[in-house]
Design a protein around this motif. Structure first.
Motif, PDB file in Angstrom:
ATOM      1  N   TYR A 132     -11.574  -1.946   0.871  1.00 32.51           N
ATOM      2  CA  TYR A 132     -12.158  -0.610   0.859  1.00 32.51           C
ATOM      3  C   TYR A 132     -11.385   0.300   1.816  1.00 32.51           C
ATOM      4  CZ  TYR A 132     -15.510   3.147   1.541  1.00 32.51           C
ATOM      5  OH  TYR A 132     -16.100   4.380   1.627  1.00 32.51           O
ATOM      6  N   GLU A 133     -11.047  -0.226   2.976  1.00 28.83           N
ATOM      7  CA  GLU A 133     -10.317   0.560   3.973  1.00 28.83           C
ATOM      8  C   GLU A 133      -8.936   0.971   3.451  1.00 28.83           C
ATOM      9  OE1 GLU A 133     -11.873  -2.368   4.707  1.00 28.83           O
ATOM     10  OE2 GLU A 133     -13.553  -1.512   5.797  1.00 28.83           O
ATOM     11  N   GLU A 134      -8.291   0.077   2.713  1.00 28.60           N
ATOM     12  CA  GLU A 134      -6.981   0.406   2.149  1.00 28.60           C
ATOM     13  C   GLU A 134      -7.085   1.492   1.079  1.00 28.60           C
ATOM     14  OE1 GLU A 134      -4.592  -3.787   2.879  1.00 28.60           O
ATOM     15  OE2 GLU A 134      -5.984  -3.639   1.186  1.00 28.60           O
ATOM     16  N   VAL A 135      -8.128   1.434   0.281  1.00 26.27           N
ATOM     17  CA  VAL A 135      -8.332   2.487  -0.719  1.00 26.27           C
ATOM     18  C   VAL A 135      -8.587   3.818  -0.024  1.00 26.27           C
ATOM     19  CG1 VAL A 135      -9.836   3.311  -2.589  1.00 26.27           C
ATOM     20  CG2 VAL A 135      -9.133   0.902  -2.515  1.00 26.27           C
ATOM     21  N   GLU A 136      -9.401   3.811   1.013  1.00 29.41           N
ATOM     22  CA  GLU A 136      -9.651   5.030   1.788  1.00 29.41           C
ATOM     23  C   GLU A 136      -8.349   5.568   2.376  1.00 29.41           C
ATOM     24  OE1 GLU A 136     -12.430   7.016   2.405  1.00 29.41           O
ATOM     25  OE2 GLU A 136     -13.203   5.863   0.713  1.00 29.41           O
ATOM     26  N   TYR A 137      -7.516   4.670   2.866  1.00 24.50           N
ATOM     27  CA  TYR A 137      -6.224   5.057   3.419  1.00 24.50           C
ATOM     28  C   TYR A 137      -5.357   5.707   2.341  1.00 24.50           C
ATOM     29  CZ  TYR A 137      -1.598   4.586   5.551  1.00 24.50           C
ATOM     30  OH  TYR A 137      -0.343   4.845   6.045  1.00 24.50           O
ATOM     31  N   ILE A 138      -5.326   5.110   1.161  1.00 24.60           N
ATOM     32  CA  ILE A 138      -4.558   5.676   0.041  1.00 24.60           C
ATOM     33  C   ILE A 138      -5.041   7.088  -0.258  1.00 24.60           C
ATOM     34  CG2 ILE A 138      -4.144   5.493  -2.454  1.00 24.60           C
ATOM     35  CD1 ILE A 138      -4.161   2.394  -2.042  1.00 24.60           C
ATOM     36  N   ILE A 186      -5.716   5.801  -9.456  1.00 27.00           N
ATOM     37  CA  ILE A 186      -5.564   4.882  -8.330  1.00 27.00           C
ATOM     38  C   ILE A 186      -5.835   3.452  -8.797  1.00 27.00           C
ATOM     39  CG2 ILE A 186      -6.468   4.215  -6.059  1.00 27.00           C
ATOM     40  CD1 ILE A 186      -6.997   7.253  -5.605  1.00 27.00           C
ATOM     41  N   ALA A 187      -6.890   3.266  -9.580  1.00 25.94           N
ATOM     42  CA  ALA A 187      -7.214   1.934 -10.092  1.00 25.94           C
ATOM     43  C   ALA A 187      -6.078   1.386 -10.949  1.00 25.94           C
ATOM     44  CB  ALA A 187      -8.503   1.982 -10.894  1.00 25.94           C
ATOM     45  N   GLU A 188      -5.459   2.247 -11.738  1.00 20.29           N
ATOM     46  CA  GLU A 188      -4.354   1.817 -12.594  1.00 20.29           C
ATOM     47  C   GLU A 188      -3.166   1.335 -11.769  1.00 20.29           C
ATOM     48  OE1 GLU A 188      -1.528   4.383 -15.342  1.00 20.29           O
ATOM     49  OE2 GLU A 188      -3.536   4.189 -16.207  1.00 20.29           O
ATOM     50  N   VAL A 189      -2.865   2.021 -10.684  1.00 20.98           N
ATOM     51  CA  VAL A 189      -1.732   1.637  -9.831  1.00 20.98           C
ATOM     52  C   VAL A 189      -2.067   0.383  -9.019  1.00 20.98           C
ATOM     53  CG1 VAL A 189      -0.333   2.364  -7.858  1.00 20.98           C
ATOM     54  CG2 VAL A 189      -0.703   3.924  -9.769  1.00 20.98           C
ATOM     55  N   VAL A 190      -3.299   0.281  -8.539  1.00 22.59           N
ATOM     56  CA  VAL A 190      -3.709  -0.907  -7.785  1.00 22.59           C
ATOM     57  C   VAL A 190      -3.671  -2.130  -8.701  1.00 22.59           C
ATOM     58  CG1 VAL A 190      -5.672  -2.029  -6.651  1.00 22.59           C
ATOM     59  CG2 VAL A 190      -5.079   0.327  -6.066  1.00 22.59           C
ATOM     60  N   ASP A 191      -4.100  -1.956  -9.951  1.00 17.59           N
ATOM     61  CA  ASP A 191      -4.110  -2.998 -10.967  1.00 17.59           C
ATOM     62  C   ASP A 191      -4.893  -4.203 -10.462  1.00 17.59           C
ATOM     63  OD1 ASP A 191      -3.494  -4.000 -13.536  1.00 17.59           O
ATOM     64  OD2 ASP A 191      -1.661  -4.940 -12.801  1.00 17.59           O
ATOM     65  N   ARG A 192      -4.286  -5.362 -10.467  1.00 18.88           N
ATOM     66  CA  ARG A 192      -5.005  -6.582 -10.084  1.00 18.88           C
ATOM     67  C   ARG A 192      -4.741  -7.006  -8.635  1.00 18.88           C
ATOM     68  NH1 ARG A 192      -3.905  -7.765 -15.739  1.00 18.88           N
ATOM     69  NH2 ARG A 192      -5.915  -8.109 -16.734  1.00 18.88           N
ATOM     70  N   ARG A 193      -4.093  -6.154  -7.887  1.00 17.41           N
ATOM     71  CA  ARG A 193      -3.827  -6.484  -6.489  1.00 17.41           C
ATOM     72  C   ARG A 193      -5.122  -6.406  -5.683  1.00 17.41           C
ATOM     73  NH1 ARG A 193       0.054  -2.128  -7.303  1.00 17.41           N
ATOM     74  NH2 ARG A 193       1.969  -3.015  -8.063  1.00 17.41           N
ATOM     75  N   ALA A 194      -5.255  -7.312  -4.756  1.00 16.49           N
ATOM     76  CA  ALA A 194      -6.436  -7.294  -3.890  1.00 16.49           C
ATOM     77  C   ALA A 194      -6.238  -6.238  -2.812  1.00 16.49           C
ATOM     78  CB  ALA A 194      -6.638  -8.661  -3.260  1.00 16.49           C
ATOM     79  N   ARG A 202      -3.139  16.636  -8.731  1.00 11.84           N
ATOM     80  CA  ARG A 202      -4.466  16.055  -8.918  1.00 11.84           C
ATOM     81  C   ARG A 202      -4.343  14.575  -9.242  1.00 11.84           C
ATOM     82  NH1 ARG A 202      -8.225  14.655 -12.577  1.00 11.84           N
ATOM     83  NH2 ARG A 202     -10.349  15.265 -12.140  1.00 11.84           N
ATOM     84  N   VAL A 203      -5.193  13.755  -8.609  1.00 10.52           N
ATOM     85  CA  VAL A 203      -5.234  12.318  -8.867  1.00 10.52           C
ATOM     86  C   VAL A 203      -6.671  11.920  -9.179  1.00 10.52           C
ATOM     87  CG1 VAL A 203      -4.791  10.011  -7.936  1.00 10.52           C
ATOM     88  CG2 VAL A 203      -3.335  11.918  -7.249  1.00 10.52           C
ATOM     89  N   ASP A 204      -6.875  11.343 -10.332  1.00  9.02           N
ATOM     90  CA  ASP A 204      -8.177  10.814 -10.715  1.00  9.02           C
ATOM     91  C   ASP A 204      -8.343   9.437 -10.073  1.00  9.02           C
ATOM     92  OD1 ASP A 204     -10.298  11.440 -13.116  1.00  9.02           O
ATOM     93  OD2 ASP A 204     -10.039   9.276 -12.822  1.00  9.02           O
ATOM     94  N   LEU A 205      -9.568   9.030  -9.816  1.00  5.92           N
ATOM     95  CA  LEU A 205      -9.784   7.696  -9.254  1.00  5.92           C
ATOM     96  C   LEU A 205      -9.270   6.606 -10.196  1.00  5.92           C
ATOM     97  CD1 LEU A 205     -13.295   8.041  -7.579  1.00  5.92           C
ATOM     98  CD2 LEU A 205     -11.040   8.059  -6.497  1.00  5.92           C
ATOM     99  N   ASN A 206      -9.320   6.858 -11.500  1.00  4.90           N
ATOM    100  CA  ASN A 206      -8.784   5.887 -12.453  1.00  4.90           C
ATOM    101  C   ASN A 206      -7.270   5.747 -12.315  1.00  4.90           C
ATOM    102  OD1 ASN A 206     -11.262   5.212 -13.487  1.00  4.90           O
ATOM    103  ND2 ASN A 206     -11.135   6.639 -15.188  1.00  4.90           N
ATOM    104  N   ILE A 224       0.852  -1.204   0.000  1.00  2.68           N
ATOM    105  CA  ILE A 224       0.000   0.000   0.000  1.00  2.68           C
ATOM    106  C   ILE A 224       0.879   1.242   0.000  1.00  2.68           C
ATOM    107  CG2 ILE A 224      -1.764   1.281   1.276  1.00  2.68           C
ATOM    108  CD1 ILE A 224      -2.807  -1.298  -0.062  1.00  2.68           C
ATOM    109  N   ASP A 225       1.913   1.237   0.820  1.00  6.74           N
ATOM    110  CA  ASP A 225       2.841   2.378   0.829  1.00  6.74           C
ATOM    111  C   ASP A 225       3.545   2.523  -0.522  1.00  6.74           C
ATOM    112  OD1 ASP A 225       2.340   3.364   3.391  1.00  6.74           O
ATOM    113  OD2 ASP A 225       3.674   1.882   4.287  1.00  6.74           O
ATOM    114  N   ASP A 226       3.857   1.393  -1.154  1.00  5.49           N
ATOM    115  CA  ASP A 226       4.470   1.452  -2.492  1.00  5.49           C
ATOM    116  C   ASP A 226       3.518   2.107  -3.497  1.00  5.49           C
ATOM    117  OD1 ASP A 226       6.683   0.148  -1.436  1.00  5.49           O
ATOM    118  OD2 ASP A 226       6.123  -1.816  -2.276  1.00  5.49           O
ATOM    119  N   MET A 227       2.234   1.766  -3.416  1.00  5.86           N
ATOM    120  CA  MET A 227       1.237   2.366  -4.316  1.00  5.86           C
ATOM    121  C   MET A 227       1.148   3.871  -4.083  1.00  5.86           C
ATOM    122  SD  MET A 227      -1.927  -0.289  -4.245  1.00  5.86           S
ATOM    123  CE  MET A 227      -1.594  -2.007  -3.961  1.00  5.86           C
TER     124      MET A 227
END
Length: 114
Positions: free
Chosen positions: A38-44, A27-35, A21-25, A5-8
């Motif tokens: 919701y809490e981790e996304v909020e943290y990011i 974030i999705a691109e960096v997360v990619d296929r990693r599981a 500025r960061v678009d939600l897309n 998560i810190d790497d992302m």
């Protein structure tokens, strides 16, 4: 939080600190296929905002200028090449990073659909 998560977060900061500025897309691109939870996304998102980045906010005038530059480059290249240019070609021609070009083209597609 797991180190991944810190790497992302670091990757997103590296990509977007200059634009603020960061678009939600993005974030999705960096997360990619990693599981991720919701809490981790909020943290990011919270971490990015604590670093002063705008996350998923409307475009500001600077964003619109980038969008215009990307679209102008894409149109010029399409006319020159006789085909749809690639993200990489548009990035080189516009002086923008590939992820910025992808977001600009997505934004243009959203505006076109309205």
């Amino acid at each position: 939080m797991p180190p991944v998560i810190d790497d992302m977060i670091q990757e997103l900061l590296t990509r977007h600190r200059s634009t603020g500025r960061v678009d939600l897309n993005d974030i999705a691109e960096v997360v990619d296929r990693r599981a991720v939870s919701y809490e981790e996304v909020e943290y990011i998102i919270d971490r990015l905002e604590s670093e002063g980045l705008r996350v998923a906010e409307p475009l500001d005038p600077g964003d619109v200028e980038v969008l215009r530059a990307v679209l102008a480059s894409a149109r010029r290249l399409a006319a020159e090449l006789g085909r749809t240019p690639t993200i990489g070609e548009i990035a080189l021609a516009s002086g923008q990073a590939p992820h910025t070009v992808r977001r600009a083209l997505e934004q243009a597609g959203r505006a076109k659909a309205c």
